[in-house]
Write an enzyme that holds these catalytic residues in place. Sequence first.
Site, PDB file in Angstrom:
ATOM      1  N   LYS A 298       0.831  -1.219   0.000  1.00 53.67           N
ATOM      2  CA  LYS A 298       0.000   0.000   0.000  1.00 53.67           C
ATOM      3  C   LYS A 298       0.862   1.264   0.000  1.00 53.67           C
ATOM      4  O   LYS A 298       0.427   2.305  -0.481  1.00 53.67           O
ATOM      5  CB  LYS A 298      -0.987  -0.025   1.176  1.00 53.67           C
ATOM      6  CG  LYS A 298      -2.045  -1.106   1.005  1.00 53.67           C
ATOM      7  CD  LYS A 298      -3.404  -0.787   1.570  1.00 53.67           C
ATOM      8  CE  LYS A 298      -4.416  -1.831   1.095  1.00 53.67           C
ATOM      9  NZ  LYS A 298      -5.710  -1.778   1.737  1.00 53.67           N
TER      10      LYS A 298
ATOM     11  N   LYS B  44      -4.123 -10.365  -6.769  1.00 50.13           N
ATOM     12  CA  LYS B  44      -5.424 -10.750  -6.215  1.00 50.13           C
ATOM     13  C   LYS B  44      -6.523  -9.821  -6.713  1.00 50.13           C
ATOM     14  O   LYS B  44      -6.273  -8.658  -7.028  1.00 50.13           O
ATOM     15  CB  LYS B  44      -5.376 -10.782  -4.682  1.00 50.13           C
ATOM     16  CG  LYS B  44      -5.443  -9.449  -3.986  1.00 50.13           C
ATOM     17  CD  LYS B  44      -5.820  -9.619  -2.506  1.00 50.13           C
ATOM     18  CE  LYS B  44      -6.097  -8.244  -1.907  1.00 50.13           C
ATOM     19  NZ  LYS B  44      -6.716  -8.264  -0.613  1.00 50.13           N
TER      20      LYS B  44
ATOM     21  N   LYS C 275     -10.956  -4.753  -4.545  1.00 53.11           N
ATOM     22  CA  LYS C 275     -11.956  -3.689  -4.701  1.00 53.11           C
ATOM     23  C   LYS C 275     -11.374  -2.483  -5.406  1.00 53.11           C
ATOM     24  O   LYS C 275     -12.040  -1.771  -6.115  1.00 53.11           O
ATOM     25  CB  LYS C 275     -12.389  -3.182  -3.323  1.00 53.11           C
ATOM     26  CG  LYS C 275     -13.223  -4.106  -2.515  1.00 53.11           C
ATOM     27  CD  LYS C 275     -13.748  -3.302  -1.322  1.00 53.11           C
ATOM     28  CE  LYS C 275     -13.935  -4.170  -0.116  1.00 53.11           C
ATOM     29  NZ  LYS C 275     -12.743  -4.217   0.736  1.00 53.11           N
TER      30      LYS C 275
HETATM   31  P1  ATP Z   1      -8.693  -3.294  -0.919  1.00 52.69           P
HETATM   32  O1  ATP Z   1      -8.715  -3.395  -2.404  1.00 52.69           O
HETATM   33  O2  ATP Z   1      -9.330  -2.036  -0.390  1.00 52.69           O
HETATM   34  O3  ATP Z   1      -7.376  -3.623  -0.297  1.00 52.69           O
HETATM   35  P2  ATP Z   1      -9.807  -5.916  -0.685  1.00 52.69           P
HETATM   36  O4  ATP Z   1     -10.751  -6.164  -1.790  1.00 52.69           O
HETATM   37  O5  ATP Z   1      -8.470  -6.514  -0.783  1.00 52.69           O
HETATM   38  O6  ATP Z   1      -9.691  -4.381  -0.387  1.00 52.69           O
HETATM   39  P3  ATP Z   1     -10.357  -6.319   2.145  1.00 52.69           P
HETATM   40  O7  ATP Z   1     -11.366  -5.433   2.726  1.00 52.69           O
HETATM   41  O8  ATP Z   1      -8.931  -6.007   2.404  1.00 52.69           O
HETATM   42  O9  ATP Z   1     -10.570  -6.443   0.586  1.00 52.69           O
HETATM   43  O10 ATP Z   1     -10.641  -7.825   2.568  1.00 52.69           O
HETATM   44  C1  ATP Z   1     -11.834  -8.321   3.130  1.00 52.69           C
HETATM   45  C2  ATP Z   1     -11.771  -9.818   3.242  1.00 52.69           C
HETATM   46  O11 ATP Z   1     -11.836 -10.384   1.956  1.00 52.69           O
HETATM   47  C3  ATP Z   1     -10.508 -10.371   3.893  1.00 52.69           C
HETATM   48  O12 ATP Z   1     -10.809 -11.474   4.684  1.00 52.69           O
HETATM   49  C4  ATP Z   1      -9.668 -10.767   2.739  1.00 52.69           C
HETATM   50  O13 ATP Z   1      -8.763 -11.782   3.054  1.00 52.69           O
HETATM   51  C5  ATP Z   1     -10.727 -11.238   1.753  1.00 52.69           C
HETATM   52  N1  ATP Z   1     -10.292 -11.041   0.398  1.00 52.69           N
HETATM   53  C6  ATP Z   1     -10.018  -9.874  -0.219  1.00 52.69           C
HETATM   54  N2  ATP Z   1      -9.658 -10.060  -1.480  1.00 52.69           N
HETATM   55  C7  ATP Z   1      -9.689 -11.398  -1.679  1.00 52.69           C
HETATM   56  C8  ATP Z   1      -9.407 -12.237  -2.786  1.00 52.69           C
HETATM   57  N3  ATP Z   1      -9.050 -11.749  -3.950  1.00 52.69           N
HETATM   58  N4  ATP Z   1      -9.548 -13.556  -2.633  1.00 52.69           N
HETATM   59  C9  ATP Z   1      -9.946 -14.085  -1.469  1.00 52.69           C
HETATM   60  N5  ATP Z   1     -10.219 -13.367  -0.386  1.00 52.69           N
HETATM   61  C10 ATP Z   1     -10.095 -12.033  -0.470  1.00 52.69           C
END
Ligand code: ATP
Length: 332
Positions: A116, A198, A201
């Site tokens: 980040k 990965k 969002k």
């Molecule tokens: P950002 O893009 O803002 O970092 P994010 O989409 O990675 O957000 P988080 O809010 O950080 O999402 O994660 C929420 C939950 O979803 C956590 O338990 C995380 O491990 C899970 N998660 C996020 N992205 C993935 C993914 N691509 N695959 C599986 N689990 C995920």
Amino acid sequence: MEQSQKKVVFSAIQPSGTITLGNYLGAIKNWQVMQEEFDCVYALADLHTITVRQEPAQMRKNIIDAYASILACGIDPEKSVFFIQSHVPAHAQLAWVLSCYTQFGELSRMTQFKDKSVKHAENINAGLFTYPSLMAADILLYQADLVPVGQDQQQHLELTRNIATRFNGLYSDTFTVPEGYYPKAGARVMSLQNPENKMSKSDTNINGCVHLLDSTDVIIKKFKRAVTDSEAIVRRAEGKDGINNLMNIYSAVTGLSDEQIENEFAGKGYGDFKLAVGEAVAENLRPIREKYEALIKDKAYLEESYKAAAVAASLRCRKTLQKVMKKVGFVF
Ligand code: ATP
Ligand code: LTN
């Protein structure tokens, strides 16, 4: 109130944008399954969200949308406590205390912080750095036994365990040392456009990320455009990141094994496979989207739910916070 013997589960998700298929398969789907068996406490981690700059009106919308979406995924306020982190001040309070029991070196090793910092080079703030201390506070306040998260959060969870063990060692048993709980299929859903990253969002390539509330057409289109390889055989293998990812997703939504998937698509091309994955995902998400549409119109119900949950969460974590403050040496 009945204090059950069930194991305590805690998890949270940031309302940092619309919820993705990755969030759903990696986290929320498990939350729903776990509430049938465990004593579950779930949060929208909005305090964590401001570690990256947010536009206030958009943030308010994201919080309400995420709250309604997660209820739509089947998180039942009668079975789980599902609240908004900033409504329970104990999280920020314990986070401060725990930040004094977290080492600079430990925080410096966190890969999410490093990632980040690169992504938001203009705003590498102290909150982004101490983020894991707040996450530890979230979990430890409820004496959680199990923490269901995607694999990307494993390092933060290990740090939480270290903080808990360190604190218990210094002041006698105070915190339950939590275990991570990682789903098998869906633990790491990758971007459809860059399958080595990965699905996230905050992905800037909209075709890489499937949102929970995308329409059936949009979902199918995104899967049709998914990046694959030139072999044209549906099978799991090293170097086939795109296909491996699609197989994971298909398996998570249909329950089929790799072998069953390989058999189903033997002799067929990637076009058929991508369409099948798109359709299966769209069908899986349709009832959630329909439930969301109804919930988001009912602001009074949403407000009533999150207010009641904040009261319940505050009551549950009061004792732990008091115990910590006393042990550390604060005067009452
Ligand atoms: P950002 O893009 O803002 O970092 P994010 O989409 O990675 O957000 P988080 O809010 O950080 O999402 O994660 C929420 C939950 O979803 C956590 O338990 C995380 O491990 C899970 N998660 C996020 N992205 C993935 C993914 N691509 N695959 C599986 N689990 C995920
Ligand atoms: N850091 C997590 C969200 C999160 C969380 C938590 C997960 C905040 N507090 C406590 C589990 C337990 C994330 O970004 N996915």
